[in-house]
Design a protein around this motif. Structure first.
Motif, mmCIF file in Angstrom:
data_model
loop_
_atom_site.group_PDB
_atom_site.id
_atom_site.type_symbol
_atom_site.label_atom_id
_atom_site.label_comp_id
_atom_site.label_asym_id
_atom_site.label_seq_id
_atom_site.Cartn_x
_atom_site.Cartn_y
_atom_site.Cartn_z
ATOM 1 N N TYR A 146 0.917 -1.127 -0.066
ATOM 2 C CA TYR A 146 0.102 -0.017 -0.100
ATOM 3 C C TYR A 146 0.773 1.201 0.052
ATOM 4 O O TYR A 146 1.812 1.310 0.652
ATOM 5 C CB TYR A 146 -1.014 0.030 1.239
ATOM 6 C CG TYR A 146 -2.214 -0.915 1.032
ATOM 7 C CD1 TYR A 146 -3.446 -0.343 0.534
ATOM 8 C CD2 TYR A 146 -2.064 -2.323 1.445
ATOM 9 C CE1 TYR A 146 -4.534 -1.270 0.329
ATOM 10 C CE2 TYR A 146 -3.151 -3.115 1.170
ATOM 11 C CZ TYR A 146 -4.291 -2.556 0.680
ATOM 12 O OH TYR A 146 -5.315 -3.227 0.377
ATOM 13 N N PRO A 147 0.538 2.243 -0.742
ATOM 14 C CA PRO A 147 1.202 3.592 -0.778
ATOM 15 C C PRO A 147 1.584 4.069 0.723
ATOM 16 O O PRO A 147 0.538 3.909 1.777
ATOM 17 C CB PRO A 147 0.146 4.602 -1.382
ATOM 18 C CG PRO A 147 -0.811 3.798 -2.238
ATOM 19 C CD PRO A 147 -0.962 2.464 -1.152
ATOM 20 N N ARG A 265 -3.779 4.357 2.334
ATOM 21 C CA ARG A 265 -2.718 4.345 2.394
ATOM 22 C C ARG A 265 -2.104 4.224 3.704
ATOM 23 O O ARG A 265 -3.217 4.476 4.456
ATOM 24 C CB ARG A 265 -2.210 5.895 1.814
ATOM 25 C CG ARG A 265 -2.863 6.838 2.351
ATOM 26 C CD ARG A 265 -2.757 8.256 1.637
ATOM 27 N NE ARG A 265 -3.470 9.260 2.399
ATOM 28 C CZ ARG A 265 -3.295 10.138 3.344
ATOM 29 N NH1 ARG A 265 -1.833 9.792 3.881
ATOM 30 N NH2 ARG A 265 -3.707 11.141 3.670
#
Length: 358
Positions: A146-147, A265
């Motif tokens: 995930y970012p 995120r």
């Protein structure tokens, strides 16, 4: 000097699937070390069970079926499952004289000469007419990306590293995953952590009523269809849903199992959603499952475009010398037992037909 050793069958892995396969080989006349060999990379008996966390007691284990030929009886449900099952597997290996070689890392399986396979390991090379791959999934924990993941200042753990609930005392914990491990972790951690947050990609499905034989067969059939098409297998529990038992009901009532959709995120101090919501966290616990540990089979080019190995029963469709036991529909303990028997039956036919042809 050529130190390659020849056998009829190599079994890789000595968990439930590998031991079941070895039992059926022995029962049908194959001799360990002469006709077949079992290679296991773990330090001792117990398969993946030896690495389970201490708070997973035997009484919490769902659907642990005995190995063929030797019942697991009178086990104390309060003891750690790692202790109970490791002792059981060790006794099983002794009773049937399976002579498991460990620790041995299987590095690659590739084409050999004369229609044989070469199994390259940390303990030399084996030349075999057939392979039963029973390497399971424990060695390939799945970590989603995930970012912002690399910016997180807290600790990230996977189920494979779960240290037990006491470790989380006073910490704010985000648990990711809607399977059995995720819910078990949450229910354990909640009494110790400062706060818990549960996030899953899909809404969890809780199953009411008994897990009947018909339900089990239908679930296995769905998983089986995926591997027949060459798609990566899904777990049986992803099809059946989670049993709605008393502990789950209490967790829902207490708000512990109050699921949020997956965050978008990761931030240095927690997780965030696109709508502006933010949850602070000291720990992210990824209960996101495992993938099949089959990279050592890469030289055989068995993978389909869909990412999985196309399997009919236990046999790799593109190479009848290779059987995958504990893969896809046979990943459950009872499924592994049945698959071990089926694989050995097919291998006996294959070897017999080759002998006639020769």
């Amino acid at each position: 000097m050529n130190n390659t050793r020849e056998v009829e069958v190599v079994v890789t892995g000595a968990g439930q699937a590998g031991l079941s396969s070895a039992y059926h080989l022995r029962r049908t006349g194959f001799e360990p070390e002469r006709d077949f060999v079992v290679l296991d990379h773990s330090p001792g008996p117990g398969g993946a069970w030896q690495f389970r966390w201490p708070s997973l007691t035997y009484g919490k284990v769902h659907g642990m079926h005995s190995l063929p030929g030797m019942e697991l009886t009178d086990a104390d449900p309060a003891l750690p499952s790692a202790e109970v099952i490791t002792e059981y597997f060790a006794a099983y290996e002794r009773r049937f004289d399976l002579r498991v070689r460990r620790p041995v890392d299987v590095r690659a399986v590739r084409e050999g000469e004369g229609g044989r396979l070469l199994v390259e390991t940390s303990d030399g090379t084996w030349s075999t007419r057939s392979l039963i791959n029973a390497t399971g999934t424990w060695d390939r924990p799945f970590w989603p990306r995930y970012p912002g993941q690399e910016t997180f200042l807290g600790r990230q753990l996977h189920t494979a590293q779960y240290p037990g609930p006491e470790w989380f005392a006073g910490r704010r914990v985000v648990v990711v995953g809607g399977g059995a491990s995720g819910t078990q972790h949450l229910l354990e951690i909640a009494g110790h952590a400062a706060a818990t947050t549960w996030v899953t990609r899909r809404p969890p499905v809780f199953r009411e009523g008994p897990f009947t034989e018909e339900v089990g067969r239908a679930a296995v059939a769905l998983v089986e269809e995926r591997v027949r098409q060459g798609l990566p297998p899904r777990s049986v529990v992803s099809v059946t849903g989670l049993p709605l038992n008393d502990a789950i009901r209490q967790g829902i009532a207490d708000g512990v199992l109050d699921r949020l959709p997956m965050f978008d995120r990761i931030t240095p101090d927690g997780v965030a959603w696109a709508d502006g919501r933010h949850v602070e966290a000291d720990v992210i616990l990824w209960a996101t499952g495992f993938r099949a540990a089959i990279d050592h089979l890469t030289p055989l080019r068995l993978r389909e475009p869909g990412g999985g190995i196309r399997v009919d029963g236990t046999r790799a469709v593109t190479d009848p010398r290779v059987h995958l036991v504990g893969y896809g529909p046979s990943a459950s303990t009872i499924g592994a037992n049945r698959a071990g028997r089926a694989a050995v039956r097919d291998i006996r036919r294959l070897l017999a037909s080759e002998s006639v042809a020769a």
